[in-house]
Each structure stands twice: as C-alpha cells, then as structure tokens.
Design an enzyme around this catalytic site. Sequence first.
Site, PDB file in Angstrom:
ATOM      1  N   HIS A  31      -2.687   6.766   4.452  1.00  0.00           N
ATOM      2  CA  HIS A  31      -3.210   5.632   3.679  1.00  0.00           C
ATOM      3  C   HIS A  31      -4.511   5.159   4.343  1.00  0.00           C
ATOM      4  O   HIS A  31      -4.590   5.064   5.566  1.00  0.00           O
ATOM      5  CB  HIS A  31      -2.166   4.516   3.649  1.00  0.00           C
ATOM      6  CG  HIS A  31      -2.740   3.223   3.197  1.00  0.00           C
ATOM      7  ND1 HIS A  31      -3.470   3.100   2.031  1.00  0.00           N
ATOM      8  CD2 HIS A  31      -2.737   1.990   3.763  1.00  0.00           C
ATOM      9  CE1 HIS A  31      -3.870   1.858   1.897  1.00  0.00           C
ATOM     10  NE2 HIS A  31      -3.439   1.171   2.941  1.00  0.00           N
ATOM     11  N   ASN A  70     -10.197  -0.194   1.796  1.00  0.00           N
ATOM     12  CA  ASN A  70      -8.747  -0.084   1.586  1.00  0.00           C
ATOM     13  C   ASN A  70      -8.446  -0.398   0.120  1.00  0.00           C
ATOM     14  O   ASN A  70      -8.568  -1.542  -0.310  1.00  0.00           O
ATOM     15  CB  ASN A  70      -8.022  -1.063   2.517  1.00  0.00           C
ATOM     16  CG  ASN A  70      -6.505  -0.983   2.379  1.00  0.00           C
ATOM     17  OD1 ASN A  70      -5.985  -0.378   1.452  1.00  0.00           O
ATOM     18  ND2 ASN A  70      -5.802  -1.614   3.309  1.00  0.00           N
ATOM     19  N   CYS A 105       0.821  -1.223   0.000  1.00  0.00           N
ATOM     20  CA  CYS A 105       0.000   0.000   0.000  1.00  0.00           C
ATOM     21  C   CYS A 105       0.854   1.273   0.000  1.00  0.00           C
ATOM     22  O   CYS A 105       0.337   2.368  -0.173  1.00  0.00           O
ATOM     23  CB  CYS A 105      -0.921   0.013   1.213  1.00  0.00           C
ATOM     24  SG  CYS A 105      -2.031  -1.385   1.249  1.00  0.00           S
TER      25      CYS A 105
HETATM   26  N1  COA Z   1     -17.283  -9.473  11.466  1.00  0.00           N
HETATM   27  C1  COA Z   1     -17.519  -9.830  12.740  1.00  0.00           C
HETATM   28  N2  COA Z   1     -16.550 -10.252  13.572  1.00  0.00           N
HETATM   29  C2  COA Z   1     -15.295 -10.307  13.086  1.00  0.00           C
HETATM   30  C3  COA Z   1     -14.990  -9.954  11.768  1.00  0.00           C
HETATM   31  C4  COA Z   1     -16.047  -9.519  10.945  1.00  0.00           C
HETATM   32  N3  COA Z   1     -15.854  -9.159   9.675  1.00  0.00           N
HETATM   33  N4  COA Z   1     -13.659 -10.090  11.580  1.00  0.00           N
HETATM   34  C5  COA Z   1     -13.150 -10.526  12.731  1.00  0.00           C
HETATM   35  N5  COA Z   1     -14.136 -10.674  13.649  1.00  0.00           N
HETATM   36  C6  COA Z   1     -14.023 -11.111  15.019  1.00  0.00           C
HETATM   37  C7  COA Z   1     -12.811 -11.974  15.253  1.00  0.00           C
HETATM   38  O1  COA Z   1     -13.090 -13.322  14.885  1.00  0.00           O
HETATM   39  C8  COA Z   1     -12.582 -11.818  16.740  1.00  0.00           C
HETATM   40  O2  COA Z   1     -13.480 -12.642  17.429  1.00  0.00           O
HETATM   41  P1  COA Z   1     -13.016 -13.427  18.735  1.00  0.00           P
HETATM   42  O3  COA Z   1     -12.663 -12.350  19.726  1.00  0.00           O
HETATM   43  O4  COA Z   1     -14.221 -14.207  19.077  1.00  0.00           O
HETATM   44  O5  COA Z   1     -11.838 -14.241  18.314  1.00  0.00           O
HETATM   45  C9  COA Z   1     -13.005 -10.360  16.983  1.00  0.00           C
HETATM   46  O6  COA Z   1     -13.824  -9.985  15.875  1.00  0.00           O
HETATM   47  C10 COA Z   1     -11.840  -9.410  17.093  1.00  0.00           C
HETATM   48  O7  COA Z   1     -10.955  -9.677  16.032  1.00  0.00           O
HETATM   49  P2  COA Z   1      -9.668  -8.810  15.798  1.00  0.00           P
HETATM   50  O8  COA Z   1      -8.925  -9.344  14.620  1.00  0.00           O
HETATM   51  O9  COA Z   1      -8.929  -8.674  17.097  1.00  0.00           O
HETATM   52  O10 COA Z   1     -10.342  -7.393  15.429  1.00  0.00           O
HETATM   53  P3  COA Z   1      -9.671  -6.013  15.228  1.00  0.00           P
HETATM   54  O11 COA Z   1     -10.300  -5.029  16.111  1.00  0.00           O
HETATM   55  O12 COA Z   1      -8.163  -6.097  15.214  1.00  0.00           O
HETATM   56  O13 COA Z   1     -10.136  -5.649  13.763  1.00  0.00           O
HETATM   57  C11 COA Z   1      -9.215  -5.584  11.557  1.00  0.00           C
HETATM   58  C12 COA Z   1      -9.741  -6.464  12.671  1.00  0.00           C
HETATM   59  C13 COA Z   1      -8.746  -6.475  10.411  1.00  0.00           C
HETATM   60  C14 COA Z   1     -10.350  -4.694  11.097  1.00  0.00           C
HETATM   61  C15 COA Z   1      -8.053  -4.722  12.095  1.00  0.00           C
HETATM   62  O14 COA Z   1      -7.149  -5.545  12.787  1.00  0.00           O
HETATM   63  C16 COA Z   1      -7.307  -3.998  11.004  1.00  0.00           C
HETATM   64  O15 COA Z   1      -7.847  -3.137  10.349  1.00  0.00           O
HETATM   65  N6  COA Z   1      -6.014  -4.305  10.886  1.00  0.00           N
HETATM   66  C17 COA Z   1      -5.168  -3.589   9.945  1.00  0.00           C
HETATM   67  C18 COA Z   1      -5.449  -4.075   8.590  1.00  0.00           C
HETATM   68  C19 COA Z   1      -4.695  -3.294   7.592  1.00  0.00           C
HETATM   69  O16 COA Z   1      -4.487  -2.144   7.762  1.00  0.00           O
HETATM   70  N7  COA Z   1      -4.260  -3.971   6.542  1.00  0.00           N
HETATM   71  C20 COA Z   1      -3.642  -3.386   5.427  1.00  0.00           C
HETATM   72  C21 COA Z   1      -2.419  -2.654   5.764  1.00  0.00           C
HETATM   73  S1  COA Z   1      -2.068  -1.713   4.393  1.00  0.00           S
END
Ligand code: COA
Length: 331
Positions: A258, A288, A118
Amino acid sequence: MERKDKRKIKITGTGFYVPDKVLTNFDLEKMVNTSDEWIFTRTGIKERRIASKDQATSDLAIEASKLTLKDAGLKVKDIDLIITATSTPDTIFPSTACWIQKGLGADIIPAFDISAGCTGFLYGMILAESMILNGQHKRILLVGGEALTKVTNWKNRNTCILFGDAAGAAILEESHDDSGMLSYYWKADGNLGDLLYQPAGGTRIPASTQSLAQDLHCLQMKGNEVFKHAVKRMEEAALEVLERAGLKKEDIDFLIPHQANKRIIEAIGRRLRVPPEKVYSNIHKYGNVSVASIPICLHELSQEGKLKKGDIVLMDAFGAGFTWAAVTYRW
Ligand code: COA
C-alpha cells in the site's frame, strides 16, 4: 487462508482513474508551512490529484470501472456483484456501490460497500474469493475509490501533504489455470481506531456547528504511531501469507505495498529482503490514495509489461481500523 481444494480466483481486468487537477508540493508550500524537500524526503510524494468540486468518490470509481470492464473485454451486464471499498463514501447511505451501479447502468444485482481503511481493496479480494468459490457469483467488480481530499484539513501540515484522490478496480472470476490468488491473511485491531480516523459525521459526533468549527469532519492522524504499526503489521502479514502459500521471501517477483509513505514501502522491502527494483511504488505521482493504491499499482505494472505469466506478486496493506492484510498471487 490457504485453501484445501486449490481452486482460485483471478483478476481478469484492471483499470484506474485519477482526477485531472494536480496539486504539487510547491502548491502546498503556499498553503501551509512546509517544503517540497520536507515532503519528498519524509514521504516520497511529489504531487497528488484532487477531485473537482462536483466529483464524488463514485464519479471516480465509475470511470475506473468502465476502463476495467474494457480491459477485461466485458460489458457491464456481465458482472453480477459490485463491491466497493471506500472510507470516503458519496453518502453515508445509500452505499457508494449503489451510486456506482446506477452510474454504470448495471443490472439489478447486489452492490455494497466495505469499510476497511486503506486495506479495503485486499479485504474486497478476500471476500470476493469466497463468494466466487462458493458458487454465489461468477464475475465481481471490485472497485476501490477515495476522495480523501474532501475530508482533509488544509490547515494541518501533518496530514494535508499525504493524501490524494483516485479509484482503481479489478474484475474477479474463478481461475481455470495456474494463475490467481494463492493465499491471504487479514486482521483488524479496533483498539487503535482513534490513531487514524474521521471523528465527526457519524452517529458518535453528528454534524453540528460545533463539530464544523472544530474541524472534526476532517481526517485526524497520529502519523508517527501509524508509521510504526504499519511497518510491523505489514511485515507480519507478508510473512504469514507467504507461509500459507508455501512460498519463501526469495519467491517474490513483485512486492506491491500500500502506498502510504515511501519510507514504509522501503522498510517493508528491506524486511522481506526484496530488492528495490521489485518493490513497486508510484507514491510520487499520487500520494496516499488509500484503497485505490494497490489496483493502480497492479494496472501500471501490467501495462508496463513488467508482470510476466507465473510471477509471484505479494500485495500488502495497512489502514484505519487498524486493519491489515496481504495476498499472494500468481500472475
Ligand atoms: N512540513 C514540514 N514539517 C512538518 C510537516 C510538514 N508537512 N509535517 C510535520 N512536520 C514537522 C513536525 O511538526 C515535527 O516538528 P517538531 O519536531 O518541531 O515537532 C517534525 O516535522 C517531525 O514530525 P513527525 O510527525 O515526527 O514526522 P515523521 O517523520 O513521522 O513524518 C509522516 C510524518 C506523517 C509523514 C509520517 O509519520 C507518516 O507517513 N506516517 C504514516 C502515515 C500513514 O501511513 N497514514 C496512512 C496509513 S494508511
């Protein structure tokens, strides 16, 4: 780096293209176990665009490039280099830049891709600066395009809610006034590559029935880990690039992070003490879109008439690799 000779490159045109098809959070509720409420509160995303079956990355990038040339008042023969940033090339080879060259009907000029996740658009700006200031090229088309939904695992709710397809572009030339790129900072850390990657399809895991069955051609990500690194590295890049330009946090008129996650965007804004109205975000509309996100933000900001001459813009990105970079720019 901050340049000694004070010569600068500037953006003389911007533009972007997104496919027509909209996929909302409500559509996703019917595909995986998720909800509009979860997606919006955790990411800030409401909807994203999806390329059609016959649209590859270059098709999006060609449209964005045409609009950008128009914005700059140029014809395609006026450009002398095409740099494309993408993680989702049309083909592993030739480069997507070559397909774009063909599609635009550009002259026989150099064209190549850069792969920096990205962060690719900012890597491209930094590269373009040296090529222009070294006198090798006069007018560069830098286009970031991505069709990430083609490598998305639509059964995995952790990743399929995040990404969208789009392309954004800019024309870069030497500046002959005060405006332009003031400083840059760029880094990579390959030790963390497997926190966000597409495992198969390259030479490490060539395509096979097994790689297909295991969904290894789809993007994989440890979202939580990526989140923490993104906030830390984007703050580091922003502080470094301000220092290299001799600027302070208070000098920032617009922060363009970003667009990976609204919570990352807000965290960077808070750490840099930039008020929310000066932190640009359009993630609700597009999700994204990787390399396309910064040029789309730039184009929207300038079209909305929000960017005034002399404004200091800080662009800040993080992506697969990991890679991260920031640029200060006087509009
Ligand atoms: N809908 C509902 N629940 C979801 C879900 C969805 N789409 N995706 C994940 N969950 C659940 C998980 O299974 C987890 O459940 P559990 O606690 O029972 O295990 C819970 O939500 C929390 O998951 P977690 O991964 O800790 O959530 P988060 O707050 O970190 O959010 C992202 C997940 C992916 C949105 C976040 O981590 C993120 O944006 N990361 C950066 C991604 C990024 O920037 N990538 C590109 C870089 S350029």
